[in-house]
Scaffold this motif. Structure first.
Motif, short mmCIF file in Angstrom:
data_model
loop_
_atom_site.label_atom_id
_atom_site.label_comp_id
_atom_site.label_asym_id
_atom_site.label_seq_id
_atom_site.Cartn_x
_atom_site.Cartn_y
_atom_site.Cartn_z
N UNK A 50 0.83 -1.21 0.00
CA UNK A 50 0.00 0.00 0.00
C UNK A 50 0.86 1.26 0.00
N UNK A 51 1.92 1.27 0.80
CA UNK A 51 2.76 2.46 0.88
C UNK A 51 3.54 2.70 -0.41
N UNK A 52 4.02 1.62 -1.01
CA UNK A 52 4.77 1.76 -2.27
C UNK A 52 3.87 2.25 -3.39
N UNK B 35 4.24 7.77 -5.39
CA UNK B 35 4.18 8.85 -6.37
C UNK B 35 3.45 10.08 -5.82
N UNK B 36 2.69 9.87 -4.74
CA UNK B 36 1.95 10.98 -4.13
C UNK B 36 2.68 11.53 -2.90
N UNK B 37 3.93 11.10 -2.74
CA UNK B 37 4.73 11.65 -1.65
C UNK B 37 4.73 10.83 -0.38
N UNK B 38 4.17 9.62 -0.42
CA UNK B 38 4.15 8.77 0.77
C UNK B 38 5.48 8.05 0.89
N UNK B 39 6.03 8.02 2.08
CA UNK B 39 7.30 7.36 2.31
C UNK B 39 7.20 6.51 3.57
#
Length: 358
Positions: free
Chosen positions: A223-225, A229-233
């Motif tokens: 889910x995080x990966x 592209x939306x800035x989630x790390x």
């Protein structure tokens, strides 16, 4: 027998036909000692010479011999003891308790007694408890496995002992199993937090040597990966594994949310971890600010403030399916082994719906 979720079954070769169990006479012949000596070793008579004990044990292991400790008056005309063994992680855990009750209820309707034990995620204890139950000639076993190598059960399967696994797949053994959609459900839980506006989502997990823990963490990463592209790390400091108790989870959550750069949401991999994390958030006054979604339901979760959003497994359903599979095998079902995947349910109760920062 209940059907599996469509597309969730896998097939393998049919279980081998039962063979006769080896006898003490065969053990005596292989070890080169008398039948009386074998009997004394089986009954743990302390006066037997150590070298003879070693010979007899080696022969027993080679033949797959297990002493019959069941009293003869428990034997029925059909050759069964009308008992089954149930090995779970911890009978005090809500998940294990629900599986236990479902198996027990199903067995009771068939006049069968359930002998159960907790494994505490200890592979050696698993093997020891299996040996103890087989020695009492249980007709079958339902196991929530702690071990990652189940080849030790091959001799029992060949001797006709039916075995069904719950929550985790056997490896590399082939056998019936009833599991949860761990990876996909965890992914859906984290996506639920992302949809609420959270970018920093921490993970508190069980021992990563467990297949279920690895699958749930994989779902978190998926889910995080997907949201990178939306800035989630994912900050490595936001990921903590190896939490086996509520106290350990409480301490981990307290340390995590004491940081100046603390995340705004939390995904927890099992119910005891969730309980510990919720206790920490309440104590710190963060329970209305930090969103949390947990894997596994637990009693009274809906009565907390806020109610705890969970991915609820269906342990009672899993236990019933496992019992149905086991009893079908006991009645002579020789069809290929199956894996039944039972979906988890997202229970929205408030904690997982706390919005992220603007």
């Amino acid at each position: 027998m209940s059907e599996a979720v469509p597309g969730s079954e896998t097939s393998a070769a049919a279980p081998p036909a039962p063979r006769e169990r080896p006898t003490m006479r065969e053990v005596a012949a292989l070890s080169g000692v008398s039948l009386k000596t074998v009997s004394r070793v089986v009954n743990e008579v302390p006066t037997v010479a150590p070298e003879l004990v070693a010979k007899v044990h080696a022969a027993m292991d080679r033949l797959g011999f297990r002493p019959n400790l069941a009293a003869s008056n428990l034997r029925r005309a059909d050759g069964r003891t009308h008992t089954v063994g149930l090995l779970v992680e911890d009978v005090g855990n809500p998940f294990s308790a629900a599986v236990h009750r479902a198996v027990e209820d199903y067995a009771a309707r068939h006049g069968v007694l359930v002998l159960s034990s907790s494994l505490d995620e200890d592979p050696e204890r698993e093997r020891r408890m299996v040996r103890a139950l087989v020695a009492r000639r249980v007709d079958g076993l339902i196991v929530v496995p702690a071990s990652t190598d189940h080849r030790y059960l091959v001799a029992e399967q060949e001797a006709g002992t039916a075995v069904v696994f719950v929550d985790r797949l056997p490896t590399p053994l082939i056998g019936d199993a009833v599991v949860t959609d761990n990876r996909e459900a965890a992914k859906a839980g984290v996506e639920h937090l992302i949809a609420a506006g959270h970018r920093r989502i921490a993970y508190l997990g069980d021992t990563d040597s467990l297949m279920t823990a690895r699958e749930r963490f994989a779902g978190y990463r998926d889910a995080m990966r997907a949201a990178e592209s939306k800035g989630y790390v994912v900050d490595p400091a936001d990921v903590i594994h190896g939490l086996r108790t509520t106290k350990a989870a409480d301490q981990a959550a307290a340390a995590l949310f004491s940081r100046r750069d603390a995340p705004t949401a939390l995904f927890t991999s099992q119910n005891l971890v969730t309980i510990g994390a919720v206790e920490a958030l309440h104590r710190m006054g963060l329970h209305h600010r930090v969103a949390i979604v947990g894997f596994d339901d637990f009693p009274l979760a809906q009565l907390l403030d806020p109610g705890v959003t969970v991915l609820a497994q269906q342990p009672a359903h899993m236990g019933r399916i496992a019992a149905e599979l086991l009893f079908a095998r006991l009645e002579g079902d020789r069809s290929p082994a199956e894996v039944h995947v039972i979906p988890s349910l997202l229970m929205r109760r408030g904690s997982g719906e706390i919005p992220g920062p603007e």
